[in-house]
Design a protein around this motif. Sequence first.
Motif, PDB file in Angstrom:
ATOM      1  N   LEU A 122      34.712  89.715  83.131  1.00 20.72           N
ATOM      2  CA  LEU A 122      33.429  89.247  82.601  1.00 20.72           C
ATOM      3  C   LEU A 122      32.250  89.796  83.384  1.00 20.72           C
ATOM      4  N   SER A 123      32.480  90.108  84.672  1.00 22.81           N
ATOM      5  CA  SER A 123      31.433  90.796  85.427  1.00 22.81           C
ATOM      6  C   SER A 123      32.120  91.748  86.393  1.00 22.81           C
ATOM      7  N   VAL A 124      31.371  92.781  86.800  1.00 20.60           N
ATOM      8  CA  VAL A 124      31.917  93.801  87.688  1.00 20.60           C
ATOM      9  C   VAL A 124      31.382  93.588  89.088  1.00 20.60           C
ATOM     10  N   ARG A 125      32.290  93.594  90.070  1.00 19.67           N
ATOM     11  CA  ARG A 125      31.881  93.512  91.465  1.00 19.67           C
ATOM     12  C   ARG A 125      32.175  94.861  92.110  1.00 19.67           C
ATOM     13  N   ALA A 126      31.114  95.561  92.495  1.00 19.83           N
ATOM     14  CA  ALA A 126      31.277  96.901  93.057  1.00 19.83           C
ATOM     15  C   ALA A 126      31.360  96.815  94.574  1.00 19.83           C
ATOM     16  N   ARG A 127      32.354  97.506  95.163  1.00 13.92           N
ATOM     17  CA  ARG A 127      32.521  97.526  96.615  1.00 13.92           C
ATOM     18  C   ARG A 127      32.215  98.933  97.083  1.00 13.92           C
ATOM     19  N   THR A 128      31.173  99.070  97.874  1.00 18.59           N
ATOM     20  CA  THR A 128      30.750 100.421  98.239  1.00 18.59           C
ATOM     21  C   THR A 128      30.285 100.485  99.691  1.00 18.59           C
ATOM     22  N   ILE A 129      29.643 101.597 100.037  1.00 15.91           N
ATOM     23  CA  ILE A 129      29.270 101.835 101.435  1.00 15.91           C
ATOM     24  C   ILE A 129      27.838 101.355 101.693  1.00 15.91           C
ATOM     25  N   VAL A 130      27.615 100.703 102.835  1.00 11.51           N
ATOM     26  CA  VAL A 130      26.273 100.339 103.254  1.00 11.51           C
ATOM     27  C   VAL A 130      25.994 101.102 104.553  1.00 11.51           C
ATOM     28  N   TYR A 131      24.743 101.598 104.718  1.00 12.74           N
ATOM     29  CA  TYR A 131      24.453 102.374 105.921  1.00 12.74           C
ATOM     30  C   TYR A 131      23.108 101.992 106.511  1.00 12.74           C
ATOM     31  N   ASN A 132      22.966 102.253 107.804  1.00 14.93           N
ATOM     32  CA  ASN A 132      21.722 102.001 108.515  1.00 14.93           C
ATOM     33  C   ASN A 132      20.773 103.170 108.266  1.00 14.93           C
ATOM     34  N   THR A 133      19.585 102.871 107.687  1.00 18.45           N
ATOM     35  CA  THR A 133      18.698 103.947 107.263  1.00 18.45           C
ATOM     36  C   THR A 133      18.078 104.714 108.434  1.00 18.45           C
ATOM     37  N   GLN A 134      18.085 104.114 109.627  1.00 19.84           N
ATOM     38  CA  GLN A 134      17.487 104.797 110.777  1.00 19.84           C
ATOM     39  C   GLN A 134      18.466 105.707 111.510  1.00 19.84           C
TER      40      GLN A 134
END
Lengths: 334, 538
Positions: A122-134
């Motif tokens: 019924l809904s999609v849960r996306a698992r992806t990469i998070v990164y520090n922008t600095q």
Amino acid sequence: MIRAVHILLLTVTSLLAAASAFGGEEIVVYSARGEQLIKPIFDAYTKETGVKITFATDKEGALLQRLKAEGANTPADMLITVDAGNLWQAEREGLLRPIASATLRANIPAHLRDRENQWFGLSVRARTIVYNTQRVRPGELNSYEDLGGPKWKGRLCLRTSKKVYNQSLVAMMIAEHGAAEAERIVRAWVGNLATDVFPDDTKLIEAVAAGQCDVGIVNSYYYGRLIEKNPALPARLFWANQKNKGVHVNISGAGVTRYARHPEAAVKLLEWLSTPKAQNLFADVNLEFPVNPRVPPHPSVAAWGDFKQNLIHVEMAGELQADAVKLMDRAGYK
Amino acid sequence: MAGSRLDGLRAAATAIALLVAIPVAVVFSSWLAPATDIWRHFAAYVLGDLLRNTFWLALGVCLGTLLVGVSLAWLTTMCEFPGRRVFAWALMLPLALPTYVLAFVSRGLFDYTGPVQTALRSWSGAADLWFPRIQSTGGVITVLTLALYPYVYLITRNAFRTQGVRMMEVAQSLGHGHVSGFFRVALPMARPWIAGGLALVLMETLADFGAVAIFNYDTFTTAIYKAWYSLFSLPAAAQLASMLLLIVLALVLTEAVLRPRRRYHTARPGAPGRRIVLSRRLAAFAFFYCAAILALAFVLPMGQLLLWAYEVLPHDLDGRYLDFLGHTLTLALAAAALTAAAALILVYAVRHNSGGAMRAVTRIATLGYAVPGAVLAVGIFIPVAWLDNQLILMARGLFARDAGLLIQGTILIMLLAYVSRFLAVAHNPIEAAMHRVAPHIDEAARGLGLGRLATVWRVHLPMLRGGLFTAVILVFVEVMKEMPITLMLRPFGWDTLAVRIFEMTSEGEWRRAALPAVALVLAGLIPIALLLRRADKT
């Protein structure tokens, strides 16, 4: 004494039998999705159709045991979970029933619903990469597999392997690369860890933003909640594996129970949940993605950019979950 | 007449024990379904670490709560120093904070990303500052000690209070100083109380899942939930849980066997006397010690919760909170009364049947507390659903029509389930208190023409008051915080504050969970603390 008990039982049962004969249409739902994420949607349905929805929330494991123990007498018409693995398991234990519905087939992509039509995303849960922008340029990032590479040594944060989201991710990697290669990748991740694994995604994103580590793997809606509160957070999402198979997705989904008392009403509710209006309600309340490809996500979710999702069937998450767990144990992923 | 009443007592105790032992039996029945594949995997990769971790955790928390709980109990009952009266009741406040809440808040405060370390980094300008790792064996032991010391504290206070200050005066007249009087007289005389409190701490530690999960500290319960939730094998999970039970049983029995056969009753329990007045330096030390424990275990985490709750208050607080509160208090109060009554019957049955059989029955009946809550909830649910299904079959035979579920989702079943889970919590303080009631008191009472019931009512109950009071409070608070049984057995729509906490935390929304958590503490403990303070004054 025995006579008295008999009379008492007779009275009680006849009262209850009488009570159950009255009352309008009603659907009973067992849900592992929290009340705050389902009640607004159910209220909208009741307002639109007059059908009353009663629900009980609990953990998936407990709900499955409950359905099993109640057997043919279960009051539940529908089961909602927040992952595909538990729906797959419910089907395997014979707790759900197949549904022939052209609406559901048309609204929900094939890889996000059961081949036997017993459960539906019924809904999609996306698992992806998070990164520090600095500390990281998006150009340096590529895929989940790549996070095991030498340049991420001491820079990676992961959530505990006990969370089903990571078990699903690794299950998909087993399906894609085979067990041996998947284990090599997971071992490489463990070797790259900056610190102990985290108990939840929120803490992990905060650690990435604070510079305790530079990259991590998280579900997008946790990021959504944090960025909504603090738009200046030095962390961004990166859509993983766009050059090959696509971002790993899981579903929050539902099925109609095998012994449902109101199966037609439950199917109608399920179909309604796959329509555009309900899709936005269901997904937006938790900043998830609608499962219906014709429905655009919430604007603040859409702002993270379009991405290609991995089209591998989500049932693999259930089928290979035990293998994934054992693999992570072997690889020393806590 | 007296004989038949004793038979009635034995029958009642046996019935209670059998009823509450059913879920434990269901847990043990898991051995009928083999799970060799999972055991092989666990033996090779998982169990070694887990057993080591579990051992150190249990040892550390037992030692920690022993030190903290007994020392605080001693200071607040036997010594006089500024603030003693407030500390006496305030030091039990951490009971109201669910263990996982304290764990989450502590991590939040002291993690790398938490306010403490962030402030230190920006103040010193260093990117990587040394700070004790909170996610460590020491960290999780500290948090569990702070969360669980009140069990030892509350129960041991009863021992010291009923020993009376007189006993220390006698010890002094025999040449003991304060220190040797404490170790040679007061402490040995308090042993059943301390052991009772520690047994609860041990069971709670071994069955804990929330706090260790937040610290990602793998213990035996980790394997239990891994088998169930991740490997989809409830039998393997229940088998592991039953092993945990056997370990607890062995430890509790060992303590009982090793306990010296001596008498713990006193001639005039609670005889008034003067507390030891501490010197200025000692008084200052006592004050800061109590204040530090109270701050770490309650004030700090509660402050954090209040901040979070304030953030979400306008959005989340609605009229339904009155219902949540009403349901929570109703369940907790009824379950506390029922559980204490059941425990009292068991304790009396053992008192009047000195044989081993009754003792064994009691031991088994109080094991429910050592099973991880979610596993016990299933152990309760399976027989309840079975009974319901039988009743439905019967109704179908009688009326040729369907009836709904009869007993499932009734408050009565919930209450019985709580009794089965928390009987140990009520039993241990009452059992300890019974040690103070000398057998010859019964004879004296009979000599004065009192019947058995009159003896219980007019002689025993006043002497057991402290223990009963503790039992009721502990069960009350436990039921308020309880999640798995409440979730599984509550009637539709009959939500409690703990259910709200569950719904928020299950989606990782910890800040929003602060609101029901704060409501839980305020609603539950403040009235109790006031009551306790009154009881303390008299």
